[in-house]
Design a protein around this motif. Structure first.
Motif, mmCIF file in Angstrom:
data_model
loop_
_atom_site.group_PDB
_atom_site.id
_atom_site.type_symbol
_atom_site.label_atom_id
_atom_site.label_comp_id
_atom_site.label_asym_id
_atom_site.label_seq_id
_atom_site.Cartn_x
_atom_site.Cartn_y
_atom_site.Cartn_z
ATOM 1 N N MET A 1 0.848 -1.169 0.000
ATOM 2 C CA MET A 1 0.000 0.000 0.000
ATOM 3 C C MET A 1 0.896 1.236 0.000
ATOM 4 N N VAL A 2 0.566 2.157 -0.868
ATOM 5 C CA VAL A 2 1.271 3.437 -0.928
ATOM 6 C C VAL A 2 0.353 4.483 -0.300
ATOM 7 N N ASN A 3 0.832 5.092 0.791
ATOM 8 C CA ASN A 3 0.020 6.061 1.522
ATOM 9 C C ASN A 3 0.548 7.483 1.483
ATOM 10 N N ASP A 4 1.733 7.675 0.930
ATOM 11 C CA ASP A 4 2.209 9.056 0.847
ATOM 12 C C ASP A 4 2.888 9.303 -0.494
ATOM 13 N N ILE A 5 3.016 10.554 -0.818
ATOM 14 C CA ILE A 5 3.487 10.959 -2.133
ATOM 15 C C ILE A 5 4.931 10.531 -2.381
ATOM 16 N N ASP A 6 5.756 10.511 -1.348
ATOM 17 C CA ASP A 6 7.148 10.073 -1.527
ATOM 18 C C ASP A 6 7.221 8.606 -1.946
ATOM 19 N N GLU A 7 6.360 7.772 -1.360
ATOM 20 C CA GLU A 7 6.301 6.367 -1.759
ATOM 21 C C GLU A 7 5.843 6.242 -3.217
ATOM 22 N N PHE A 8 4.883 7.065 -3.607
ATOM 23 C CA PHE A 8 4.395 7.032 -4.986
ATOM 24 C C PHE A 8 5.498 7.468 -5.951
ATOM 25 N N LEU A 9 6.235 8.499 -5.586
ATOM 26 C CA LEU A 9 7.352 8.952 -6.427
ATOM 27 C C LEU A 9 8.419 7.862 -6.561
ATOM 28 N N LEU A 48 -4.230 9.167 0.386
ATOM 29 C CA LEU A 48 -3.718 8.339 -0.701
ATOM 30 C C LEU A 48 -3.790 6.872 -0.293
ATOM 31 N N GLN A 49 -4.311 6.023 -1.174
ATOM 32 C CA GLN A 49 -4.499 4.604 -0.873
ATOM 33 C C GLN A 49 -4.181 3.767 -2.118
ATOM 34 N N ILE A 50 -2.970 3.820 -2.629
ATOM 35 C CA ILE A 50 -2.616 3.087 -3.844
ATOM 36 C C ILE A 50 -2.268 1.652 -3.459
ATOM 37 N N VAL A 51 -3.040 0.722 -4.009
ATOM 38 C CA VAL A 51 -2.870 -0.695 -3.690
ATOM 39 C C VAL A 51 -1.948 -1.325 -4.732
ATOM 40 N N LEU A 52 -0.918 -2.021 -4.262
ATOM 41 C CA LEU A 52 0.047 -2.679 -5.143
ATOM 42 C C LEU A 52 -0.021 -4.190 -4.948
#
Length: 160
Positions: A1-9, A48-52
């Motif tokens: 799970m990506v919960n913050d913008i730094d993880e998404f970047l 932010l809740q990006i599921v991987l």
């Protein structure tokens, strides 16, 4: 799970690789588009809740989601949407043709994992609001099959 913008970047290159092989990818699935939308409409308002989904350490699927809290007629509830849809309460922003970004060689795995994940409701949501889906959308297929029932659906876009 990506919960913050730094993880998404940090997963930008992996995202680009997945985008390049995904059969349902549109420009609205690109890391750049999702990041730009998030910076303008989401970062100060939503979670932010990006599921991987990974297989052997390799990214095989991603669902770009966010969660927001709403109140209607005195009732509070939470809603999960695709990044690129929703926006502010008074200014609905709609990126059409959203779906899971996935490796087509892993479709059975992705379908099973997605059904299990959403049916257990780990995001703690009251409503999944998935509208304007691709005609061949994995998410839409799960709801249409009856495997998932927690849905609010907007009008479907015209068939191509």
């Amino acid at each position: 799970m990506v919960n913050d913008i730094d993880e998404f970047l940090a997963i930008q290159n992996e995202w680009a690789s997945l985008l390049s092989i995904s059969s349902n990818a549109t420009p609205f699935h690109s890391h750049h588009w999702l990041l730009a939308w998030w910076e303008v409409f989401g970062k100060n308002c939503f979670s932010l809740q990006i599921v991987l989904l990974r297989k052997g350490g390799r990214l095989v699927a991603a669902i770009p989601l966010y969660k927001r809290k709403l109140r209607f007629l005195g009732i509070s509830y939470t809603e999960v949407r695709f990044i690129g849809t929703g926006g502010g309460h008074d200014d609905e922003i709609c990126t059409e043709y959203m779906d899971v970004l996935y490796d087509p060689d892993e479709e059975p795995l992705v379908l099973d994992a997605l059904a299990d994940y959403l049916s257990t409701n780990p995001l703690g949501t009251d409503i999944y609001h998935f509208g304007f889906l691709l005609e061949k959308s994995l998410v839409g297929r799960l709801f249409d099959s009856g495997e998932l029932s927690r849905e609010t659906r907007s009008a479907k876009p015209p068939k191509k």
